[in-house]
Write a protein that holds these residues in place. Structure first.
Motif, PDB file in Angstrom:
ATOM      1  N   GLN A  60      -4.060  12.689 -12.827  1.00  0.00           N
ATOM      2  CA  GLN A  60      -3.320  11.562 -12.351  1.00  0.00           C
ATOM      3  C   GLN A  60      -3.264  10.322 -13.614  1.00  0.00           C
ATOM      4  O   GLN A  60      -3.816  10.237 -14.649  1.00  0.00           O
ATOM      5  CB  GLN A  60      -3.911  10.801 -11.505  1.00  0.00           C
ATOM      6  N   LYS A  61      -2.012  10.429 -14.460  1.00  0.00           N
ATOM      7  CA  LYS A  61      -1.470   9.698 -14.833  1.00  0.00           C
ATOM      8  C   LYS A  61      -2.129   7.542 -15.681  1.00  0.00           C
ATOM      9  O   LYS A  61      -1.795   7.655 -16.651  1.00  0.00           O
ATOM     10  CB  LYS A  61       0.127   9.558 -15.528  1.00  0.00           C
ATOM     11  N   ASN A  62      -2.130   7.252 -14.088  1.00  0.00           N
ATOM     12  CA  ASN A  62      -2.008   6.178 -13.984  1.00  0.00           C
ATOM     13  C   ASN A  62      -2.783   5.487 -13.138  1.00  0.00           C
ATOM     14  O   ASN A  62      -2.737   5.153 -11.831  1.00  0.00           O
ATOM     15  CB  ASN A  62      -0.932   5.050 -14.465  1.00  0.00           C
ATOM     16  N   PRO A  63      -4.322   5.899 -13.271  1.00  0.00           N
ATOM     17  CA  PRO A  63      -5.116   5.992 -12.019  1.00  0.00           C
ATOM     18  C   PRO A  63      -5.939   4.551 -11.679  1.00  0.00           C
ATOM     19  O   PRO A  63      -6.438   4.138 -10.655  1.00  0.00           O
ATOM     20  CB  PRO A  63      -6.222   6.675 -12.739  1.00  0.00           C
ATOM     21  N   THR A  64      -5.714   3.990 -12.673  1.00  0.00           N
ATOM     22  CA  THR A  64      -6.028   2.249 -12.505  1.00  0.00           C
ATOM     23  C   THR A  64      -5.087   1.435 -11.522  1.00  0.00           C
ATOM     24  O   THR A  64      -4.189   1.196 -11.036  1.00  0.00           O
ATOM     25  CB  THR A  64      -6.005   1.328 -13.679  1.00  0.00           C
ATOM     26  N   PHE A  78     -14.033  10.859   4.351  1.00  0.00           N
ATOM     27  CA  PHE A  78     -12.353  11.624   3.686  1.00  0.00           C
ATOM     28  C   PHE A  78     -13.107  10.888   2.368  1.00  0.00           C
ATOM     29  O   PHE A  78     -12.814  10.472   1.394  1.00  0.00           O
ATOM     30  CB  PHE A  78     -11.748  11.419   4.237  1.00  0.00           C
ATOM     31  N   PRO A  79     -13.579  11.780   0.852  1.00  0.00           N
ATOM     32  CA  PRO A  79     -13.870  11.200   0.486  1.00  0.00           C
ATOM     33  C   PRO A  79     -12.390  11.990  -0.834  1.00  0.00           C
ATOM     34  O   PRO A  79     -11.438  12.907  -0.714  1.00  0.00           O
ATOM     35  CB  PRO A  79     -15.163  12.648  -0.510  1.00  0.00           C
ATOM     36  N   LEU A  80     -12.080  11.102  -2.348  1.00  0.00           N
ATOM     37  CA  LEU A  80     -11.426  10.892  -2.713  1.00  0.00           C
ATOM     38  C   LEU A  80     -11.294  11.688  -4.344  1.00  0.00           C
ATOM     39  O   LEU A  80     -12.163  10.570  -4.622  1.00  0.00           O
ATOM     40  CB  LEU A  80     -10.167   9.278  -2.623  1.00  0.00           C
ATOM     41  N   THR A  81     -10.933  12.260  -4.895  1.00  0.00           N
ATOM     42  CA  THR A  81     -10.812  12.234  -6.008  1.00  0.00           C
ATOM     43  C   THR A  81      -9.603  12.177  -7.004  1.00  0.00           C
ATOM     44  O   THR A  81      -8.795  12.629  -6.295  1.00  0.00           O
ATOM     45  CB  THR A  81     -11.539  14.242  -5.991  1.00  0.00           C
ATOM     46  N   VAL A  82      -9.986  11.018  -7.956  1.00  0.00           N
ATOM     47  CA  VAL A  82      -8.751  10.836  -8.812  1.00  0.00           C
ATOM     48  C   VAL A  82      -9.692  11.876 -10.173  1.00  0.00           C
ATOM     49  O   VAL A  82     -10.546  11.958 -10.741  1.00  0.00           O
ATOM     50  CB  VAL A  82      -9.274   9.300  -9.236  1.00  0.00           C
ATOM     51  N   THR A  83      -8.030  13.063 -10.420  1.00  0.00           N
ATOM     52  CA  THR A  83      -8.211  13.681 -11.735  1.00  0.00           C
ATOM     53  C   THR A  83      -7.657  13.015 -12.699  1.00  0.00           C
ATOM     54  O   THR A  83      -7.096  12.322 -12.860  1.00  0.00           O
ATOM     55  CB  THR A  83      -7.645  14.766 -11.274  1.00  0.00           C
ATOM     56  N   SER A  84      -7.914  14.021 -13.799  1.00  0.00           N
ATOM     57  CA  SER A  84      -7.635  13.381 -14.359  1.00  0.00           C
ATOM     58  C   SER A  84      -5.740  13.723 -14.836  1.00  0.00           C
ATOM     59  O   SER A  84      -5.214  13.455 -15.861  1.00  0.00           O
ATOM     60  CB  SER A  84      -8.022  14.779 -16.285  1.00  0.00           C
ATOM     61  N   ILE A 124       2.492   9.979  -2.594  1.00  0.00           N
ATOM     62  CA  ILE A 124       1.948   9.952  -4.123  1.00  0.00           C
ATOM     63  C   ILE A 124       0.850  10.944  -4.075  1.00  0.00           C
ATOM     64  O   ILE A 124       0.151  10.007  -5.075  1.00  0.00           O
ATOM     65  CB  ILE A 124       1.670   9.059  -4.005  1.00  0.00           C
ATOM     66  N   ALA A 125       0.521  11.708  -4.171  1.00  0.00           N
ATOM     67  CA  ALA A 125      -0.291  12.628  -3.586  1.00  0.00           C
ATOM     68  C   ALA A 125      -0.536  13.449  -5.014  1.00  0.00           C
ATOM     69  O   ALA A 125      -1.985  13.649  -5.469  1.00  0.00           O
ATOM     70  CB  ALA A 125      -0.302  13.517  -2.676  1.00  0.00           C
ATOM     71  N   GLU A 126       0.553  13.518  -6.726  1.00  0.00           N
ATOM     72  CA  GLU A 126      -0.039  13.895  -7.299  1.00  0.00           C
ATOM     73  C   GLU A 126      -1.491  13.462  -8.561  1.00  0.00           C
ATOM     74  O   GLU A 126      -0.839  12.391  -8.556  1.00  0.00           O
ATOM     75  CB  GLU A 126       1.528  14.244  -8.795  1.00  0.00           C
ATOM     76  N   LEU A 158       0.777  -1.038   0.126  1.00  0.00           N
ATOM     77  CA  LEU A 158       0.215   0.259   0.094  1.00  0.00           C
ATOM     78  C   LEU A 158       1.033   1.273   0.124  1.00  0.00           C
ATOM     79  O   LEU A 158       2.143   1.137   0.529  1.00  0.00           O
ATOM     80  CB  LEU A 158      -0.895  -0.696   1.273  1.00  0.00           C
ATOM     81  N   ARG A 159       0.386   2.835  -0.854  1.00  0.00           N
ATOM     82  CA  ARG A 159       0.703   3.371  -0.965  1.00  0.00           C
ATOM     83  C   ARG A 159       0.263   4.801   0.042  1.00  0.00           C
ATOM     84  O   ARG A 159      -0.510   4.558  -0.859  1.00  0.00           O
ATOM     85  CB  ARG A 159       1.886   4.041  -1.460  1.00  0.00           C
ATOM     86  N   LEU A 160       0.786   5.233   0.427  1.00  0.00           N
ATOM     87  CA  LEU A 160       0.039   6.633   0.825  1.00  0.00           C
ATOM     88  C   LEU A 160      -0.500   7.752  -0.231  1.00  0.00           C
ATOM     89  O   LEU A 160       0.747   7.895  -0.445  1.00  0.00           O
ATOM     90  CB  LEU A 160       0.573   6.985   2.335  1.00  0.00           C
ATOM     91  N   ILE A 161      -1.512   8.508   0.110  1.00  0.00           N
ATOM     92  CA  ILE A 161      -2.077   9.220  -0.797  1.00  0.00           C
ATOM     93  C   ILE A 161      -2.306  10.337  -0.462  1.00  0.00           C
ATOM     94  O   ILE A 161      -1.721  10.927  -0.702  1.00  0.00           O
ATOM     95  CB  ILE A 161      -3.182   8.861  -1.742  1.00  0.00           C
ATOM     96  N   TYR A 162      -3.222  10.337   0.882  1.00  0.00           N
ATOM     97  CA  TYR A 162      -3.576  11.409   1.603  1.00  0.00           C
ATOM     98  C   TYR A 162      -3.580  10.778   2.893  1.00  0.00           C
ATOM     99  O   TYR A 162      -4.359   9.815   2.742  1.00  0.00           O
ATOM    100  CB  TYR A 162      -4.274  12.559   1.015  1.00  0.00           C
ATOM    101  N   TYR A 163      -4.062  11.995   3.896  1.00  0.00           N
ATOM    102  CA  TYR A 163      -3.914  11.868   4.871  1.00  0.00           C
ATOM    103  C   TYR A 163      -4.533  12.498   6.309  1.00  0.00           C
ATOM    104  O   TYR A 163      -4.068  13.819   5.680  1.00  0.00           O
ATOM    105  CB  TYR A 163      -3.441  10.548   6.132  1.00  0.00           C
ATOM    106  N   SER A 164      -5.812  12.945   6.743  1.00  0.00           N
ATOM    107  CA  SER A 164      -6.156  13.670   7.745  1.00  0.00           C
ATOM    108  C   SER A 164      -5.739  13.227   9.575  1.00  0.00           C
ATOM    109  O   SER A 164      -6.677  12.158   9.944  1.00  0.00           O
ATOM    110  CB  SER A 164      -7.251  13.982   7.122  1.00  0.00           C
ATOM    111  N   GLN A 165      -5.578  14.298   9.967  1.00  0.00           N
ATOM    112  CA  GLN A 165      -5.288  13.904  11.276  1.00  0.00           C
ATOM    113  C   GLN A 165      -6.491  14.845  11.741  1.00  0.00           C
ATOM    114  O   GLN A 165      -7.799  14.478  13.511  1.00  0.00           O
ATOM    115  CB  GLN A 165      -4.504  14.521  11.973  1.00  0.00           C
ATOM    116  N   ILE A 166      -7.361  15.461  11.183  1.00  0.00           N
ATOM    117  CA  ILE A 166      -8.493  16.509  12.189  1.00  0.00           C
ATOM    118  C   ILE A 166      -9.279  16.800  11.161  1.00  0.00           C
ATOM    119  O   ILE A 166      -8.255  17.389   9.806  1.00  0.00           O
ATOM    120  CB  ILE A 166      -8.027  17.602  13.096  1.00  0.00           C
ATOM    121  N   VAL A 167     -10.476  17.467  11.303  1.00  0.00           N
ATOM    122  CA  VAL A 167     -12.071  17.651  10.433  1.00  0.00           C
ATOM    123  C   VAL A 167     -10.833  19.290   9.868  1.00  0.00           C
ATOM    124  O   VAL A 167     -10.232  19.941  10.279  1.00  0.00           O
ATOM    125  CB  VAL A 167     -12.643  18.520  11.264  1.00  0.00           C
ATOM    126  N   ASN A 168     -11.315  19.440   8.503  1.00  0.00           N
ATOM    127  CA  ASN A 168     -10.103  20.668   7.628  1.00  0.00           C
ATOM    128  C   ASN A 168      -9.022  20.710   7.858  1.00  0.00           C
ATOM    129  O   ASN A 168      -8.794  21.872   7.532  1.00  0.00           O
ATOM    130  CB  ASN A 168     -11.238  21.998   8.076  1.00  0.00           C
TER     131      ASN A 168
END
Lengths: 115, 116
Positions: free
Chosen positions: A82-86, A74-80, A60-62, A43-53
């Motif tokens: 992201q070169k290899n989102p599969t 905590f919704p995650l949006t995969v944007t266009s 690998i956040a790009e 597993l590779r970490l994309i984003y994390y949140s310690q507290i609201v807001n």
């Protein structure tokens, strides 16, 4: 029952489209995380949140974005961009992030395929 | 440099026998936690066992035990009396303290096959 839900279980998207993956928890946990898993990999970490807001980039956040407007979500949006989102995306939560003892609980995951 | 190393991509074990899955780690933190997770083919991550860096005794949870050798920086998982349902991917993970930003780092995993 307390736990973490992720939806949808399977998601297909066309190239160039943004897509949002849902993650909800009713464990009253402060910290939430998004991981990406590629076949045969860890597993590779994309984003994390310690507290609201508040949230921080992982390794690998790009090409991804998140929001944390509510403690439970905590919704995650995969944007266009992201070169290899599969991949398989896993959401997790823990009581807090400020210590090494906090076990992470995982959701069932969302399998995203770009067509 | 790899912070969590699992050197066995795949392991076979006979049903009812014990098996050891290897994990070595690297950190400069004094306070850290080590975890093992099981991932069946369904994809969910199931927490198995935890070992704190200051724990003097090896952790045990039912058929799972963690062989913690701090000086060697190893945290091997031992599964006793293997069952067919133990066939899965197993991930070793480390949660570092302040120097590591309290992030959890996962190894590449070991796929365990239990033979009948």
């Amino acid at each position: 029952d307390g736990g973490i839900t992720q939806s949808p279980k399977y998601l297909f998207r066309k190239e160039g489209q943004n897509v949002t993956l849902s993650c909800e928890q009713n464990l009253n946990h402060d910290a939430m995380y998004w991981y990406r898993q590629d076949p045969g990999q860890g597993l590779r970490l994309i984003y994390y949140s310690q507290i609201v807001n508040d949230f921080q980039k992982g390794d690998i956040a790009e090409g991804y974005s998140v929001s944390r407007e509510k403690k439970e979500s905590f919704p995650l949006t995969v944007t266009s961009a992201q070169k290899n989102p599969t991949a398989f995306y896993l959401c997790a939560s823990s009581i807090g992030s400020g210590g090494p003892l906090n076990e992470q609980f995982f959701g069932p995951g969302t399998r995203l395929t770009v067509l | 440099a790899q912070k969590i190393t699992q050197t066995q991509p795949g392991m076979f074990v006979q049903e009812k026998e014990a098996v050891t899955l290897d994990c070595t780690y690297d950190t400069s933190d004094q306070s850290y936690g080590l975890f093992w997770y099981k991932q069946p083919s369904s994809g969910e991550m199931i927490f198995l066992i935890y070992q704190g860096s200051y724990d003097e005794q090896n952790a045990t949870e039912g058929r799972y035990s963690l062989n913690f050798q701090k000086a060697r920086k190893s945290a091997n998982l031992v599964i006793s009396a293997s069952q067919l349902g133990d066939s899965a991917m197993y991930f070793c993970a480390m949660r570092e303290g302040p120097r590591g930003g309290f992030k959890t780092i996962f190894g590449a995993g070991t796929r365990l096959f239990v033979k009948a």
